[in-house]
Design a protein around this motif. Structure first.
Motif, short mmCIF file in Angstrom:
data_model
loop_
_atom_site.label_atom_id
_atom_site.label_comp_id
_atom_site.label_asym_id
_atom_site.label_seq_id
_atom_site.Cartn_x
_atom_site.Cartn_y
_atom_site.Cartn_z
N GLU A 10 1.05 -4.75 4.99
CA GLU A 10 0.15 -5.87 5.27
C GLU A 10 0.51 -6.54 6.60
OE1 GLU A 10 0.15 -8.66 2.09
OE2 GLU A 10 -0.39 -7.18 0.56
N VAL A 13 -0.62 -4.46 9.56
CA VAL A 13 -2.07 -4.57 9.76
C VAL A 13 -2.41 -5.93 10.36
CG1 VAL A 13 -4.31 -4.66 8.61
CG2 VAL A 13 -2.62 -2.92 7.93
N THR A 19 -4.09 -0.05 11.73
CA THR A 19 -5.43 -0.37 11.27
C THR A 19 -5.39 -0.54 9.76
OG1 THR A 19 -6.05 1.94 10.93
CG2 THR A 19 -6.40 1.03 13.14
N GLU A 20 -6.45 -1.08 9.18
CA GLU A 20 -6.49 -1.26 7.73
C GLU A 20 -6.38 0.08 7.02
OE1 GLU A 20 -9.62 -3.59 6.18
OE2 GLU A 20 -9.29 -5.29 7.53
N THR A 21 -7.04 1.09 7.56
CA THR A 21 -6.99 2.43 6.94
C THR A 21 -5.56 2.97 6.97
OG1 THR A 21 -9.25 2.87 7.65
CG2 THR A 21 -7.89 4.77 7.04
N GLN A 22 -4.90 2.80 8.11
CA GLN A 22 -3.52 3.26 8.23
C GLN A 22 -2.60 2.49 7.28
OE1 GLN A 22 -3.04 2.60 12.42
NE2 GLN A 22 -3.55 4.72 12.98
N LYS A 24 -3.35 1.19 4.39
CA LYS A 24 -3.55 1.70 3.02
C LYS A 24 -2.86 3.05 2.83
CE LYS A 24 -7.91 -0.76 2.26
NZ LYS A 24 -9.37 -0.65 2.09
N GLU A 25 -2.86 3.87 3.89
CA GLU A 25 -2.16 5.15 3.81
C GLU A 25 -0.67 4.94 3.59
OE1 GLU A 25 -2.94 8.17 6.79
OE2 GLU A 25 -4.84 7.19 7.29
N ARG A 28 -0.06 3.88 0.02
CA ARG A 28 -0.18 5.00 -0.93
C ARG A 28 1.07 5.88 -0.88
NH1 ARG A 28 -5.68 5.28 0.68
NH2 ARG A 28 -5.16 6.88 2.23
#
Length: 587
Positions: A10, A13, A19-22, A24-25, A28
């Motif tokens: 967080e 980002v 980035t937000e996508t990165q 979340k990766e 995960r």
């Protein structure tokens, strides 16, 4: 609130690092990490989270040519917490200050390190500025206000291991080895240590040497100097060609450390009056690292120097040594000849061994018998047949070379041509169809010819066997992390004898100094070369008995760059600095 993988993602980002996508990766991937035991602190998950981000190799938004690393992550955490980010340089820390204010268990558990005092507040570097409980606890312990700074967890742990580990081992060894007593008190009881205490003492000395070696590897040191003084002993590391003070040892520990190093290198512990040479093989990160050990009696005891031979440094691709394209083409031509002599010249510490080993690695194959004669063997390599000079046994370079010629060699590397006999055998080897590599201690390439003449080699033999000569020096490279543009002053331009049109400026690079380069502005080294092919024109001059200056002028006319010209080319390309050009080369 303490740092955990989700919070780190967080923050990255939020600070625009990912980035937000990165982000979340990362979250995960972090969830797939093994779960720590229930009593493990949440913050202990931070190191794997660092690893996850780095392993994904996300390009940096500031510099797309590099990927996001631990410093980007730590800097983002600092920005998010609203505190200053700091780099930790172990060479600049005050170990006594640190030890007096924080215990090693507390420092390691909370990833914290006191750095100094500023305006009445104690500056503390930490990896987790959100661990309020640990910060408040330490504030109560020291009883003063804290200024919290953020540093990379790995840098903090490295400093903890280097300082608490090395200093703790030295202190414990001093306590255990302290055997002094008052000679005036004839009734003083001298307490004999038990075998367990002796073993404990040995353990601390062993640990101190281990920590010292690890510290040297981490700081890219090429040499370790252990120098006895009147009251203490000084440990210094040579980093990028410059010596740095690292640590002091009590006199009693100095003797124990020297004995430990002697034991590791199979030297005679009882012999303290004569110099000795040995070697140690260690491992680091799965790679074998050779240490060459030299002891020397000096005024206050035995001085020890350990030269570190990292195989990744000692044997490299020729393209990585610093050759310009045309120089590399010439050198490749030299080393692929079927016979002849190739000389590499320069003072001690100019990188000659690295150039020779790299050349041998380039041409070595199952079809060739590559044999070396060295004094001593710098690095053991299975691809070569290596023999060491043993002067005590009457085996010098000349004797070894005479016997090697009966071993059906294809390529011979003679560590150094020191005398007329060795020079004559090298010439005979080249005349009988062998490719011979060797070194000479001369100031430039052309002077090698006159040096061979001094060694009683006939000019016609030199002209018919000498293929090429390479003179070299090592210059420090500008640190890429703090590199800035610099305009040469009129005085600097004049000292380099550069003709500059009126109103024109010469822009070069300079390092401002940062934590990565320890404030020197330089990081790593590269070589500059003077490559002299022995063509028809040079051969004619050799036969005439021309001196070195005539040979050099002819070579430059035919396209050879002098060491100064090669250094200036590195300067213009931004690889090195004005100071290095002046320091290393002469007009």
């Amino acid at each position: 609130m303490t740092l955990n993988p989700e919070l780190i993602a967080e923050i990255l980002v939020r600070q625009g690092v990912l980035t937000e996508t990165q982000g979340k990766e990362v979250q995960r991937e972090a969830k797939l990490l093994p779960v720590r035991p229930g009593n493990a602190r949440a913050f202990e998950q931070q190191a794997p989270a660092y690893d996850v981000v780095e392993a994904m190799s996300f390009p940096s938004r500031e510099d797309p040519e590099r990927t996001i690393g631990e410093m980007d992550i730590a800097r983002a955490i600092a920005n998010d917490a609203g505190v200053e980010f700091v780099r930790i340089d172990p060479l600049e820390l005050n170990a006594d200050f640190i030890e007096a204010r924080m215990s090693r268990p507390f420092a390691k558990r909370h990833r914290m390190l006191p750095l100094g005092l500023s305006k009445g507040r104690l500056q503390v570097a930490c990896a987790d500025p959100f661990d309020i409980e640990a910060i408040d606890s330490y504030r109560r312990i020291v009883g003063r206000e804290l200024e919290i700074l953020v540093a990379s967890e790995r840098e903090i742990l490295r400093a903890i291991n280097e300082f608490y580990g090395l200093r703790h081992s030295i202190k414990r060894a001093e306590d255990d080895l302290q055997a002094g007593f008052d000679l005036g008190n004839l009734e003083q009881l001298v307490k004999m240590r038990s075998s367990a205490e002796i073993e404990s003492s040995d353990k601390h000395v062993i640990n101190a040497v281990e920590f010292m070696l690890q510290h040297a590897y981490d700081t890219r040191a090429s040499d370790i100097h252990i120098e006895p003084k009147r009251d203490v002993s000084l440990i210094r590391f040579r980093i990028d060609g410059v010596l740095h003070d690292i640590q002091t040892l009590p006199k009693v520990v100095h003797k124990a450390v020297v004995n430990r190093i002697k034991t590791m290198s199979r030297l005679d512990i009882a012999e303290k009056r004569r110099p000795q040479d040995g070697r140690v093989k260690t491992t680091r990160g799965g790679l074998e690292i050779e240490l060459r050990v030299s002891t020397l009696p000096v005024v206050f005891g035995e001085k020890v120097v350990l030269r570190i031979f990292d195989p990744e440094v000692l044997s490299q691709d020729l393209e990585n040594l610093g050759f310009f394209t045309d120089e590399l083409d010439h050198f490749n031509d030299f080393i692929t000849r079927p016979h002849g002599i190739v000389l590499v010249t320069g003072p001690t510490g100019s990188g000659k061994t690295t150039t020779l080993y790299s050349a041998l690695k380039t041409i070595a194959s199952r079809e060739l018998n590559v044999t070396t004669i060295e004094d001593p063997i710098e690095m053991v390599d299975e691809e070569f047949n290596q023999t060491a000079v043993q002067n005590r046994a009457g085996i010098g370079f000349a004797t070894a070379l005479r016997h090697i010629l009966r071993q059906d060699p294809d390529v011979i590397m003679v560590g150094e041509i020191r005398d007329a006999e060795t020079a004559q055998y090298a010439v005979q080897a080249a005349l009988t169809g062998h490719l011979v590599f060797s070194t000479l201690h001369t100031n430039d390439a052309a002077a090698s010819v006159t040096r061979l003449v001094d060694l009683e080699v006939e000019p016609y033999l030199i002209s018919s066997t000498l293929v090429g000569i390479v003179a070299q020096r090592l210059v420090r490279k500008i640190c890429p992390h703090c590199s800035t543009e610099h305009v040469l002053s009129a005085l600097e331009t004049k000292s380099l004898r550069l003709a500059v049109p009126e109103g024109k400026q010469i822009k070069v690079k300079i390092g401002d100094g940062c934590a990565e380069c320890r404030g020197t502005g330089h990081f790593g080294r590269t070589a500059i070369f003077e490559v002299l092919p022995v063509d028809d024109a040079i051969q004619a001059l050799i036969l005439e008995g021309a001196d070195a200056s005539r040979i050099k002028r002819e070579a430059i006319k035919n396209g050879m760059r002098s060491l100064r010209q090669s250094a200036l080319r590195k300067l213009s390309s931004g690889a090195t600095s004005y100071q290095e050009v002046v320091r290393v080369t002469a007009l």
